[in-house]
Enzyme design. Structure first.
Site, PDB file in Angstrom:
ATOM      1  N   ASP A   2      25.508  96.022  33.761  1.00 27.77           N
ATOM      2  CA  ASP A   2      26.637  96.036  34.415  1.00 27.77           C
ATOM      3  C   ASP A   2      26.760  95.500  35.828  1.00 27.77           C
ATOM      4  OD1 ASP A   2      27.457  97.980  32.142  1.00 27.77           O
ATOM      5  OD2 ASP A   2      27.090  99.793  33.408  1.00 27.77           O
TER       6      ASP A   2
ATOM      7  N   LYS B 152      26.513  90.802  33.742  1.00 31.37           N
ATOM      8  CA  LYS B 152      25.766  88.932  32.682  1.00 31.37           C
ATOM      9  C   LYS B 152      26.611  88.173  31.985  1.00 31.37           C
ATOM     10  CE  LYS B 152      23.809  93.144  31.130  1.00 31.37           C
ATOM     11  NZ  LYS B 152      23.619  93.952  32.238  1.00 31.37           N
TER      12      LYS B 152
ATOM     13  N   ASN C  22      25.666  98.733  22.631  1.00 29.11           N
ATOM     14  CA  ASN C  22      25.697  99.696  23.829  1.00 29.11           C
ATOM     15  C   ASN C  22      26.371  98.510  24.720  1.00 29.11           C
ATOM     16  OD1 ASN C  22      23.434  97.703  23.623  1.00 29.11           O
ATOM     17  ND2 ASN C  22      21.879  99.737  24.572  1.00 29.11           N
TER      18      ASN C  22
ATOM     19  N   GLY D  64      28.450  96.026  27.436  1.00 24.62           N
ATOM     20  CA  GLY D  64      29.778  95.933  27.270  1.00 24.62           C
ATOM     21  C   GLY D  64      29.807  94.449  28.456  1.00 24.62           C
ATOM     22  N   HIS D  65      30.203  93.319  27.689  1.00 22.50           N
ATOM     23  CA  HIS D  65      30.000  92.670  28.753  1.00 22.50           C
ATOM     24  C   HIS D  65      31.492  91.981  29.243  1.00 22.50           C
ATOM     25  CE1 HIS D  65      25.381  91.199  28.032  1.00 22.50           C
ATOM     26  NE2 HIS D  65      25.880  92.572  28.021  1.00 22.50           N
TER      27      HIS D  65
ATOM     28  N   THR E  79      25.145 106.252  24.618  1.00 21.78           N
ATOM     29  CA  THR E  79      26.646 105.557  24.605  1.00 21.78           C
ATOM     30  C   THR E  79      26.650 105.663  23.365  1.00 21.78           C
ATOM     31  OG1 THR E  79      25.578 103.791  23.883  1.00 21.78           O
ATOM     32  CG2 THR E  79      26.197 103.156  25.899  1.00 21.78           C
TER      33      THR E  79
ATOM     34  N   GLN F 159      21.618  95.412  29.000  1.00 23.79           N
ATOM     35  CA  GLN F 159      21.046  96.025  29.869  1.00 23.79           C
ATOM     36  C   GLN F 159      20.610  95.631  31.140  1.00 23.79           C
ATOM     37  OE1 GLN F 159      20.911  96.738  26.079  1.00 23.79           O
ATOM     38  NE2 GLN F 159      22.336  96.872  26.102  1.00 23.79           N
TER      39      GLN F 159
ATOM     40  N   THR G 287      17.314 102.665  27.854  1.00 23.10           N
ATOM     41  CA  THR G 287      17.472 101.980  26.949  1.00 23.10           C
ATOM     42  C   THR G 287      15.751 101.696  25.713  1.00 23.10           C
ATOM     43  OG1 THR G 287      18.465 101.335  24.997  1.00 23.10           O
ATOM     44  CG2 THR G 287      17.608  99.909  26.911  1.00 23.10           C
TER      45      THR G 287
ATOM     46  N   VAL H 289      32.025 100.401  27.725  1.00 23.83           N
ATOM     47  CA  VAL H 289      31.806 101.295  26.477  1.00 23.83           C
ATOM     48  C   VAL H 289      32.161 102.751  26.387  1.00 23.83           C
ATOM     49  CG1 VAL H 289      30.103 101.680  24.914  1.00 23.83           C
ATOM     50  CG2 VAL H 289      30.068  99.895  25.912  1.00 23.83           C
TER      51      VAL H 289
ATOM     52  N   ARG I 253      30.229 104.893  36.794  1.00 23.59           N
ATOM     53  CA  ARG I 253      29.578 104.963  37.256  1.00 23.59           C
ATOM     54  C   ARG I 253      28.905 105.527  38.717  1.00 23.59           C
ATOM     55  NH1 ARG I 253      31.297  98.346  35.480  1.00 23.59           N
ATOM     56  NH2 ARG I 253      31.033  98.659  33.593  1.00 23.59           N
TER      57      ARG I 253
HETATM   58  P1  GDP Z   1      27.590  93.192  32.317  1.00 23.93           P
HETATM   59  O1  GDP Z   1      27.073  94.794  31.605  1.00 23.93           O
HETATM   60  O2  GDP Z   1      26.665  92.949  32.936  1.00 23.93           O
HETATM   61  O3  GDP Z   1      28.140  92.178  31.449  1.00 23.93           O
HETATM   62  O4  GDP Z   1      28.637  93.621  33.723  1.00 23.93           O
HETATM   63  P2  GDP Z   1      29.989  94.587  32.718  1.00 23.93           P
HETATM   64  O5  GDP Z   1      30.935  93.712  32.103  1.00 23.93           O
HETATM   65  O6  GDP Z   1      29.767  95.832  31.685  1.00 23.93           O
HETATM   66  O7  GDP Z   1      30.668  94.912  33.776  1.00 23.93           O
HETATM   67  C1  GDP Z   1      30.837  94.165  35.459  1.00 23.93           C
HETATM   68  C2  GDP Z   1      32.306  94.758  35.871  1.00 23.93           C
HETATM   69  O8  GDP Z   1      32.168  93.264  37.002  1.00 23.93           O
HETATM   70  C3  GDP Z   1      33.617  93.808  34.984  1.00 23.93           C
HETATM   71  O9  GDP Z   1      34.529  94.432  34.835  1.00 23.93           O
HETATM   72  C4  GDP Z   1      33.485  92.338  35.394  1.00 23.93           C
HETATM   73  O10 GDP Z   1      34.562  91.573  35.605  1.00 23.93           O
HETATM   74  C5  GDP Z   1      33.639  93.249  36.694  1.00 23.93           C
HETATM   75  N1  GDP Z   1      32.733  91.494  37.850  1.00 23.93           N
HETATM   76  C6  GDP Z   1      31.690  90.804  37.566  1.00 23.93           C
HETATM   77  N2  GDP Z   1      31.520  89.393  38.628  1.00 23.93           N
HETATM   78  C7  GDP Z   1      32.476  90.127  39.225  1.00 23.93           C
HETATM   79  C8  GDP Z   1      32.563  89.720  41.055  1.00 23.93           C
HETATM   80  O11 GDP Z   1      32.574  89.113  41.237  1.00 23.93           O
HETATM   81  N3  GDP Z   1      33.985  90.371  41.830  1.00 23.93           N
HETATM   82  C9  GDP Z   1      34.247  91.780  41.355  1.00 23.93           C
HETATM   83  N4  GDP Z   1      35.195  92.526  41.864  1.00 23.93           N
HETATM   84  N5  GDP Z   1      33.884  91.530  39.811  1.00 23.93           N
HETATM   85  C10 GDP Z   1      33.352  91.801  39.278  1.00 23.93           C
HETATM   86  P1  IMO Z   2      25.192  96.223  29.393  1.00 22.24           P
HETATM   87  O1  IMO Z   2      24.382  95.157  28.218  1.00 22.24           O
HETATM   88  C1  IMO Z   2      24.642 100.433  31.411  1.00 22.24           C
HETATM   89  C2  IMO Z   2      22.127 103.107  29.323  1.00 22.24           C
HETATM   90  C3  IMO Z   2      23.038 104.692  28.869  1.00 22.24           C
HETATM   91  C4  IMO Z   2      22.641 105.499  28.708  1.00 22.24           C
HETATM   92  C5  IMO Z   2      21.456 104.697  28.448  1.00 22.24           C
HETATM   93  C6  IMO Z   2      20.740 104.795  26.914  1.00 22.24           C
HETATM   94  O2  IMO Z   2      26.280  96.487  29.498  1.00 22.24           O
HETATM   95  O3  IMO Z   2      24.610  95.810  31.190  1.00 22.24           O
HETATM   96  P2  IMO Z   2      21.239 104.440  24.738  1.00 22.24           P
HETATM   97  O4  IMO Z   2      22.884 104.107  24.383  1.00 22.24           O
HETATM   98  O5  IMO Z   2      20.832 102.292  25.054  1.00 22.24           O
HETATM   99  O6  IMO Z   2      20.155 104.965  23.840  1.00 22.24           O
HETATM  100  O7  IMO Z   2      21.333 104.417  26.206  1.00 22.24           O
HETATM  101  O8  IMO Z   2      21.203 102.907  28.736  1.00 22.24           O
HETATM  102  N1  IMO Z   2      23.075 101.446  28.921  1.00 22.24           N
HETATM  103  C7  IMO Z   2      23.366 101.386  29.540  1.00 22.24           C
HETATM  104  N2  IMO Z   2      24.179 101.300  31.027  1.00 22.24           N
HETATM  105  N3  IMO Z   2      24.862  98.768  30.993  1.00 22.24           N
HETATM  106  C8  IMO Z   2      24.467  98.561  29.906  1.00 22.24           C
HETATM  107  O9  IMO Z   2      24.707  97.389  28.908  1.00 22.24           O
HETATM  108  C9  IMO Z   2      23.674  99.974  29.011  1.00 22.24           C
HETATM  109  N4  IMO Z   2      23.184 100.005  27.909  1.00 22.24           N
HETATM  110  C10 IMO Z   2      22.795 100.928  27.560  1.00 22.24           C
HETATM  111  O10 IMO Z   2      24.813 104.200  29.964  1.00 22.24           O
HETATM  112  O11 IMO Z   2      21.967 106.412  30.236  1.00 22.24           O
HETATM  113 MG    MG Z   3      28.360  96.719  30.678  1.00 21.71          MG
END
Ligand code: GDP
Ligand code: IMO
Ligand code: MG
Length: 428
Positions: free
Chosen positions: A13, A16, A38, A40-41, A128, A223, A238, A298, A303
């Site tokens: 998270d 990416k 698992n 969520g982008h 997840t 991840q 994971t 997801v 967090r």
């Molecule tokens: P990922 O799994 O690495 O793709 O990240 P996620 O999408 O799960 O979580 C990142 C969160 O931060 C999302 O809600 C994005 O919209 C948000 N986000 C990404 N870059 C920025 C930023 O520079 N500032 C803020 N405030 N939010 C951001």
């Molecule tokens: P993105 O790509 C954050 C965490 C789960 C758990 C561990 C194992 O959005 O960054 P799993 O279901 O993979 O067997 O769970 O990994 N986890 C993540 N945490 N971002 C993710 O993906 C994750 N994918 C798995 O919360 O601790």
């Molecule tokens: Mg994510």
């Protein structure tokens, strides 16, 4: 031509998806190589928010090819739902390619995930619950079913029978739970096979042909390195390799990778269980969680958040070859009076600058911090690095100094446009 890997440098998270979308405008192909739904982008483009799980974050560009590589574990139900929701939003999905060698997630994997977590009790991983671990287990035990197997009705029938027999024995004899019905799964998944058939191909061949033609390829990790099954905080990880899994999971030789961009959240967050030395359980933590909307994409779980940890970053960069940083969510730290960056740990009275292997040792680590002044200026509309407040620049330069990597992009808000380009990784 360049091939660039985007990899999360912490516990996932880091943003990416946002950076893949941003850098994707200069790529010909954007490919996932590990993980499953698992992930969520989040993409925030033209006033619309997209939450992707399996589909690469290049999908919004209709002239680009997007690839789900062989190292991804695919739940076809989720994938089809995701594709339908993208289509409803007007996104063209016709250039999506799915690997014939990717493994499939079945309902018995999800059930196993739940049962394994329940059996672990207090030591649960906090997964997840998407069946990710069990699907990778089956791949390694050689009882997994791949997309290519699912497309052939006879092969699929036989493979599913064999595997489901094993799973049902496990459910009834080991877990005292109900067996699953073969016909239900076979019919449901045969329909999915027909829906995705036209997208399935040898994606390794596709990617290598593109490399031979000097195209730009962006590999999108899921991840983060600290969740890597080899390099992360095992067993709280994971079941795949975000760190260096690109070669295996995309089917391209390691000599074909030019650059690795580590995505870094300006602080640290973690969802699920496991050690986290810089975690904040106070009002500063609450401020960051609320300001950064730190709730799982997801699972919607809150967090855990904490200060930036450069022991983690140095470990992450070393094991995955990161040279360039995409620094995200910097705006969330605005208005904090002072900021702390962890530089090393104290372990049993000694200062250490590496990440220990065992959970036991990590739990005993006390972070040693460098304290920096905060800033109050609104940075969310800044487009040029030089316009950032002095204290913000000081924070960024300290991260460069402590990790030895250089900043490529700085994200100051969730939108695609809220990105400062400091160093163009496609060129430099
Ligand atoms: P990922 O799994 O690495 O793709 O990240 P996620 O999408 O799960 O979580 C990142 C969160 O931060 C999302 O809600 C994005 O919209 C948000 N986000 C990404 N870059 C920025 C930023 O520079 N500032 C803020 N405030 N939010 C951001
Ligand atoms: P993105 O790509 C954050 C965490 C789960 C758990 C561990 C194992 O959005 O960054 P799993 O279901 O993979 O067997 O769970 O990994 N986890 C993540 N945490 N971002 C993710 O993906 C994750 N994918 C798995 O919360 O601790
Ligand atoms: Mg994510």
């Amino acid at each position: 031509m360049s091939t660039i890997v985007i990899v999360g440098s912490q516990w996932g998270d880091e943003g990416k998806g946002k950076i893949t979308d941003f850098l994707g405008k200069d790529a010909n192909i954007i490919s996932r190589y590990q993980g499953g739904d698992n992930a969520g982008h989040t993409l925030d483009v033209d006033g619309k928010v997209y939450k992707l799980r399996l589909i690469p974050s290049g999908i919004l560009y209709k002239d680009k090819v997007t690839v789900v590589g062989n190292g991804v574990v695919i739940n076809p139900k989720t994938m089809i739902e995701e594709l339908n929701s993208l289509k409803e939003s007007g996104v063209d999905i016709s250039n999506l390619k799915i690997s014939d060698r990717a493994h499939v997630i079945f309902p018995y994997h999800i059930k196993e995930d739940q049962l394994q977590e329940e059996a672990k009790g207090d030591s649960k991983i906090g997964t997840t619950n998407r069946g990710i671990g069990p699907a990778y287990m089956d791949k390694a035990s050689r009882i997994g079913i791949r997309i290519a197997d699912m497309l052939n009705p006879e092969v699929f029938k036989n493979r599913l029978k064999e595997t489901l027999d094993i799973k049902n024995k496990e459910f009834t004899d080991l877990y005292n739970s109900k067996p699953m019905n073969f016909d239900d799964i076979y019919h449901e998944y045969s329909q999915y096979a027909d829906q995705i058939r036209n997208m399935v191909t040898d994606t390794s061949l596709l990617l290598n042909n593109a490399i031979d033609k000097n195209e730009n390829i962006l590999f999108e990790g899921a991840q983060g390195i600290m969740l890597d099954i080899d390099q992360g905080t095992y067993p709280y990880v994971t079941s795949s390799n975000p760190a260096a899994g690109v070669s295996i999971g995309a089917g391209v030789g390691p000599n074909k990778i030019d650059k690795v961009v580590g995505v870094v959240k300006a602080y640290t967050s973690r969802v699920g269980d496991g050690p986290f030395p810089t975690q904040l359980d106070d009002e500063i933590g609450d401020f960051i969680r609320e300001n950064g909307h730190e709730y799982g994409t997801v699972t919607k779980r809150p967090r855990r958040v904490g200060w930036l940890d450069t022991v983690v970053l140095r470990h992450a960069f070393r094991v995955s070859g990161v040279t360039d940083i995409a620094l995200n969510v910097l705006d969330v730290l605005t208005n904090l009076e002072s900021l702390k960056i962890c530089t090393s740990y104290e372990l049993d009275g000694k200062e250490i600058d590496y990440y220990p292997a065992t959970i036991d040792e990590i739990k005993r680590c006390k972070p040693i911090y460098k304290e920096l002044p905060g800033w109050t200026e609104d940075i969310t509309n800044i487009k040029d690095y030089n316009d950032l407040p002095e204290n913000t620049k000081k924070y960024i330069e300290t991260i460069e100094d402590l990790t030895g990597a250089k900043i490529a992009t700085i994200s100051v808000g969730p939108n695609r446009n809220q990105t400062i380009l400091k160093n163009n990784v496609w060129k430099n």
